[in-house]
Design a protein around this motif. Structure first.
Motif, PDB file in Angstrom:
ATOM      1  N   UNK A 201      29.228   4.082 -28.715  1.00 55.48           N
ATOM      2  CA  UNK A 201      28.720   3.963 -30.077  1.00 55.48           C
ATOM      3  C   UNK A 201      27.415   3.187 -30.029  1.00 55.48           C
ATOM      4  N   UNK A 202      26.754   3.076 -31.136  1.00 56.36           N
ATOM      5  CA  UNK A 202      25.403   2.498 -31.134  1.00 56.36           C
ATOM      6  C   UNK A 202      25.420   1.036 -30.717  1.00 56.36           C
ATOM      7  N   UNK A 203      26.521   0.332 -31.005  1.00 60.86           N
ATOM      8  CA  UNK A 203      26.587  -1.093 -30.648  1.00 60.86           C
ATOM      9  C   UNK A 203      26.862  -1.277 -29.161  1.00 60.86           C
ATOM     10  N   UNK A 204      27.659  -0.378 -28.583  1.00 63.11           N
ATOM     11  CA  UNK A 204      27.873  -0.414 -27.136  1.00 63.11           C
ATOM     12  C   UNK A 204      26.578  -0.105 -26.399  1.00 63.11           C
ATOM     13  N   UNK A 205      25.824   0.859 -26.908  1.00 57.39           N
ATOM     14  CA  UNK A 205      24.536   1.199 -26.293  1.00 57.39           C
ATOM     15  C   UNK A 205      23.564   0.024 -26.383  1.00 57.39           C
ATOM     16  N   UNK A 206      23.662  -0.740 -27.445  1.00 56.75           N
ATOM     17  CA  UNK A 206      22.815  -1.921 -27.576  1.00 56.75           C
ATOM     18  C   UNK A 206      23.211  -2.984 -26.561  1.00 56.75           C
ATOM     19  N   UNK A 213      19.749  -1.907 -32.354  1.00 61.04           N
ATOM     20  CA  UNK A 213      20.319  -1.353 -33.580  1.00 61.04           C
ATOM     21  C   UNK A 213      19.822  -2.200 -34.741  1.00 61.04           C
ATOM     22  N   UNK A 214      19.442  -1.559 -35.837  1.00 64.63           N
ATOM     23  CA  UNK A 214      18.967  -2.296 -37.011  1.00 64.63           C
ATOM     24  C   UNK A 214      20.005  -3.318 -37.461  1.00 64.63           C
ATOM     25  N   UNK A 215      19.573  -4.531 -37.697  1.00 65.86           N
ATOM     26  CA  UNK A 215      20.495  -5.607 -38.047  1.00 65.86           C
ATOM     27  C   UNK A 215      21.170  -5.398 -39.397  1.00 65.86           C
ATOM     28  N   UNK A 228      22.245   8.348 -38.688  1.00 65.13           N
ATOM     29  CA  UNK A 228      20.819   8.240 -38.354  1.00 65.13           C
ATOM     30  C   UNK A 228      20.619   7.325 -37.158  1.00 65.13           C
ATOM     31  N   UNK A 229      21.367   6.229 -37.115  1.00 65.52           N
ATOM     32  CA  UNK A 229      21.299   5.308 -35.981  1.00 65.52           C
ATOM     33  C   UNK A 229      21.819   5.973 -34.711  1.00 65.52           C
TER      34      UNK A 229
END
Length: 341
Positions: A201-206, A213-215, A228-229
């Motif tokens: 997911x986008x947070x794991x990728x971060x 990822x946008x805060x 979109x993220x």
């Protein structure tokens, strides 16, 4: 990956025992506690075998009578475990309070000194292990254990790449495992560069690949913004990891009103997403992401379109939320016949 494949899918990871005590402490009074066999990669291998995909699994176990029982148990599920590496003295385990999430405080790991944790490069003959294999799968849980395991992962990835084997990676983020002086972003990009399919997911990728990822994403809290993220992260991965052709994202949100679940996939420069799947109550959160990963492999292995693959994987993962234990017990036919109300 739209062409039906042949050969085996090899999953590499640590076999784990899960002790699932209740939150109220009744297990102490009753001298009884639920006990499961699993591990992220084994969960994938088990699902694939159930769905009639040639499934192979490699791990490390101590050579004793208990390991022999484990081997017989897995072979009965049609999982090829003939290349298990035997050494060491123990099997890793973890404690997870029943009904809790792997990311919460109810999780306790007891994996130090396990046979798998003591693997080193040069121990496994990857050329032999990879014979007849056309897909190699591992998760970010492996390199989170210690530097030696991270090096073994890279050793396997190099060997698989030289044989043009499809490689998939689940960006499972377990903060409590990254305790050996390296952060995920110091380790995972080096491994991700070999991968064909990356899921998370986008947070794991971060956390693992350093993709910001946008805060305010959670503050907005709208599906359109999450998707979109996911698209932005997927394009970043494809651009920076040239061997990767496909990126998948899952979104699971827990609230007092129940669970909401949907997923997305970026493949062939096309972006796909699913409808929301919701439930007021579930039986178990463990293994749902592994089931989604297995669903992706199942779809692409069988030459399904990206859209059909995503829908199958999503239904498999959502269905797993209602199944106790670490692995799915639903057949591919049963999953395909699920109707979401």
């Amino acid at each position: 990956m739209n062409k039906k494949q042949s050969g085996s899918v090899l999953c590499f990871g640590e076999l784990l025992f899960r002790v699932s005590q209740d939150a109220g402490g009744n297990w102490l009074k009753e001298n009884c506690v639920p006990f499961y066999i699993g591990g992220a990669e084994l969960n994938v291998a088990t699902a694939l075998a159930l769905w009639d995909v040639p499934s192979k699994y490699i791990t490390a176990l101590p050579e004793n009578g208990m390991s022999a029982q484990i081997r017989s148990f897995l072979e009965a599920k049609k999982i090829n475990v003939s290349d298990t590496y035997y050494h060491g003295n123990r099997v890793g385990l973890y404690y997870l309070t029943s009904g809790a999430d792997l990311k919460h405080d109810a999780l306790i790991y007891d994996r130090a000194g396990s046979a798998f944790a003591e693997l080193k490069t040069g121990m496994i003959d990857w050329d032999k292990v990879l014979e007849g294999v056309n897909w190699f799968h591992f998760s970010a849980i492996c390199p989170a254990i210690n530097q030696n395991i991270a090096d073994v992962c890279e050793e396997a990835l190099i060997a698989a790449s030289e044989k043009n084997i499809t490689i998939s990676l689940d960006l499972n983020y377990r903060s409590r495992l990254w305790q050996y002086g390296k952060s995920p972003v110091e380790v995972m990009p080096r491994l991700a560069k070999y991968c064909t399919l990356i899921m998370g997911n986008v947070w794991a990728a971060e956390n693992m690949l350093g993709i910001p990822v946008d805060t305010d994403l959670h503050t907005i809290g709208e599906k359109a913004n999450y998707l979109k993220a996911a698209l932005k992260t997927s394009k970043h991965i494809i651009e920076h990891y040239p061997k990767c052709t496909t990126v998948a994202n899952t979104f699971r949100f827990d609230a007092d009103s129940g669970i909401n679940y949907y997923t997305a996939l970026y493949a062939n420069k096309e972006f796909y997403s699913t409808v929301d799947h919701s439930a007021k109550q579930i039986a178990n959160k463990v293994g749902s992401g592994d089931c989604f990963m297995a669903g992706l492999i199942y779809g692409f292995y069988n030459g399904l379109s990206p859209e059909r693959t995503l829908n199958f994987a999503t239904l498999a993962a959502f269905d797993k939320l209602f199944i106790k234990g670490d692995t799915t017990t639903s057949t591919a036919k049963e999953i395909k016949n699920i109707t979401i109300k």
